[in-house]
Design an enzyme around this catalytic site. Structure first.
Site, mmCIF file in Angstrom:
data_model
loop_
_atom_site.group_PDB
_atom_site.id
_atom_site.type_symbol
_atom_site.label_atom_id
_atom_site.label_comp_id
_atom_site.label_asym_id
_atom_site.label_seq_id
_atom_site.Cartn_x
_atom_site.Cartn_y
_atom_site.Cartn_z
ATOM 1 N N LYS A 165 0.843 -1.206 0.000
ATOM 2 C CA LYS A 165 0.000 0.000 0.000
ATOM 3 C C LYS A 165 0.874 1.249 0.000
ATOM 4 O O LYS A 165 0.610 2.198 -0.733
ATOM 5 C CB LYS A 165 -0.936 -0.005 1.218
ATOM 6 C CG LYS A 165 -2.111 -0.937 1.031
ATOM 7 C CD LYS A 165 -2.901 -1.178 2.303
ATOM 8 C CE LYS A 165 -3.935 -2.278 2.049
ATOM 9 N NZ LYS A 165 -4.548 -2.805 3.255
ATOM 10 N N GLN B 164 -5.222 -1.461 9.346
ATOM 11 C CA GLN B 164 -5.034 -2.799 8.780
ATOM 12 C C GLN B 164 -5.666 -3.848 9.702
ATOM 13 O O GLN B 164 -5.360 -3.902 10.891
ATOM 14 C CB GLN B 164 -3.529 -3.071 8.595
ATOM 15 C CG GLN B 164 -3.217 -4.364 7.885
ATOM 16 C CD GLN B 164 -3.715 -4.402 6.438
ATOM 17 O OE1 GLN B 164 -3.532 -3.459 5.681
ATOM 18 N NE2 GLN B 164 -4.354 -5.500 6.061
ATOM 19 N N ASP C 13 -11.603 2.687 3.678
ATOM 20 C CA ASP C 13 -11.976 1.272 3.580
ATOM 21 C C ASP C 13 -13.490 1.128 3.411
ATOM 22 O O ASP C 13 -13.979 0.052 3.061
ATOM 23 C CB ASP C 13 -11.534 0.519 4.852
ATOM 24 C CG ASP C 13 -10.387 -0.442 4.582
ATOM 25 O OD1 ASP C 13 -10.152 -0.771 3.407
ATOM 26 O OD2 ASP C 13 -9.733 -0.860 5.565
#
Ligand code: NAD
Length: 295
Positions: A55, A99, A122
């Site tokens: 990422k 995460q 997200d």
């Protein structure tokens, strides 16, 4: 019958990343604003470390700022929440990603709900899930968004098609179903208690498999010519002891029946990060009241 067309997620995700990078360059040049993504990693889970590294690399390649926050596995929950509060207020940060999975002593839902919905790249915050369900402007979870972009690139307009989504998780199955409803598909959501799953799948023009069970969906479950999006990522051991990555669809039999299919790896996987960058750009544009027409 000829084999299905392969839907190349590597190629298409590179195009998405290029178009995001071009928009980022415009934003920097015309508005002196650089989109910024903050990634929070708690603990040393090896797979999560790989994801976070990728990422970071992709974020920088797209011309964005990448802020990494690596915390030890025993970090108390309130410290994670304090960090998120600071990132919510930081004007250089437009997207926040925590995460997952988090260590067991941390309440994942509490952490997700602490992220400002405007920076929730997200798309897991209940405000974004609610807006998606209500048809409004939301930040959409990256994996279903990536799957939808692949579908539209393959099929064009999706209106009227029968779609079956196998799996009803908050991360993939449910938002995928909402996106397909928005595209005017007739959507069936199948799950672990669905009766006659092969019969349900056989009606579908579009099959999305998001189950987490290696090679579960067989070719003879499919309607000939259908489009298959395989979200599953499963590591299996071969008889010689080596390991291999496979999807939730039995590729060897499905490729003989479907009209188009995503491989694993190289299908949906690379789209997830591309859509994370896209969401960060969208979040940045909205926070600064800038238009992103045509993205
Ligand atoms: P999950 O475990 O949260 O949900 C799985 C769903 O499958 C559940 O809703 C369950 O009802 C359903 N299910 C389980 N057994 C079933 C059965 N026998 N028949 C029908 N349905 C059944 O998983 P998830 O987070 O949604 O992930 C699904 C898969 O997608 C996993 O393989 C995961 O690794 C993968 N994934 C990939 C990406 C990516 O970037 N490509 C991102 C997220 C998840």
């Amino acid at each position: 019958m000829t084999d299905a067309k392969l839907i190349d997620g590597n190629l298409f995700s590179a195009k998405v990343r290029e178009s995001v990078a071009a928009r980022v360059a415009e934003m920097v040049e015309h508005h002196k604003i650089t989109p910024g993504l903050a990634v929070v990693l708690v603990g040393e889970d090896p797979a999560s470390q790989v994801y976070v590294r990728t990422k970071h690399k992709r974020t920088v390649e797209a011309g964005m700022n990448s802020f990494e926050h690596k915390l030890p596995a025993d970090t108390p929950e309130h410290e994670v929440l304090l960090l998120i509060e600071a990132l919510n207020k930081d004007p250089q940060v437009h997207g926040i990603l925590v995460q997952l999975p988090l260590p067991k002593h941390i309440d994942t839902q509490r952490v997700i709900e602490a992220i400002s919905p405007a920076k929730d790249v997200d798309g897991f915050h209940p405000v974004n899930a609610g807006r998606l369900a209500a048809g409004g402007d939301s930040l959409v979870p990256c994996t279903p968004l990536g799957s939808l972009l692949l579908l539209k690139d393959t099929l064009g307009k999706l209106g009227g098609l029968d779609a079956v989504v196998i799996g009803r998780s908050n991360i993939v199955g449910k938002p995928m179903a909402q996106l397909l409803i928005k595209e005017s598909c007739t959507v069936t959501v199948a799950h672990s208690q669905t009766r006659d799953l092969p019969g349900v799948v056989r009606r579908a023009d579009i099959v999305i498999a998001a189950v987490g069970k290696a090679e579960m969906v067989k070719g003879d479950w499919l309607k000939p010519g259908c489009t298959v999006i395989d979200v599953g990522i499963n590591r299996i051991e071969l008889p010689d002891g080596s390991r291999k990555l496979v999807g939730d669809v039995d590729f060897a039999s499905a490729v003989k029946v479907a009209g188009a299919i995503t491989p694993v790896p190289g299908g949906v996987g690379p789209m997830t990060i591309a859509c994370l960058l896209r969401n960060t750009l969208v979040a940045c544009a909205r926070l600064h009241h800038l238009s992103l027409k045509g993205l």
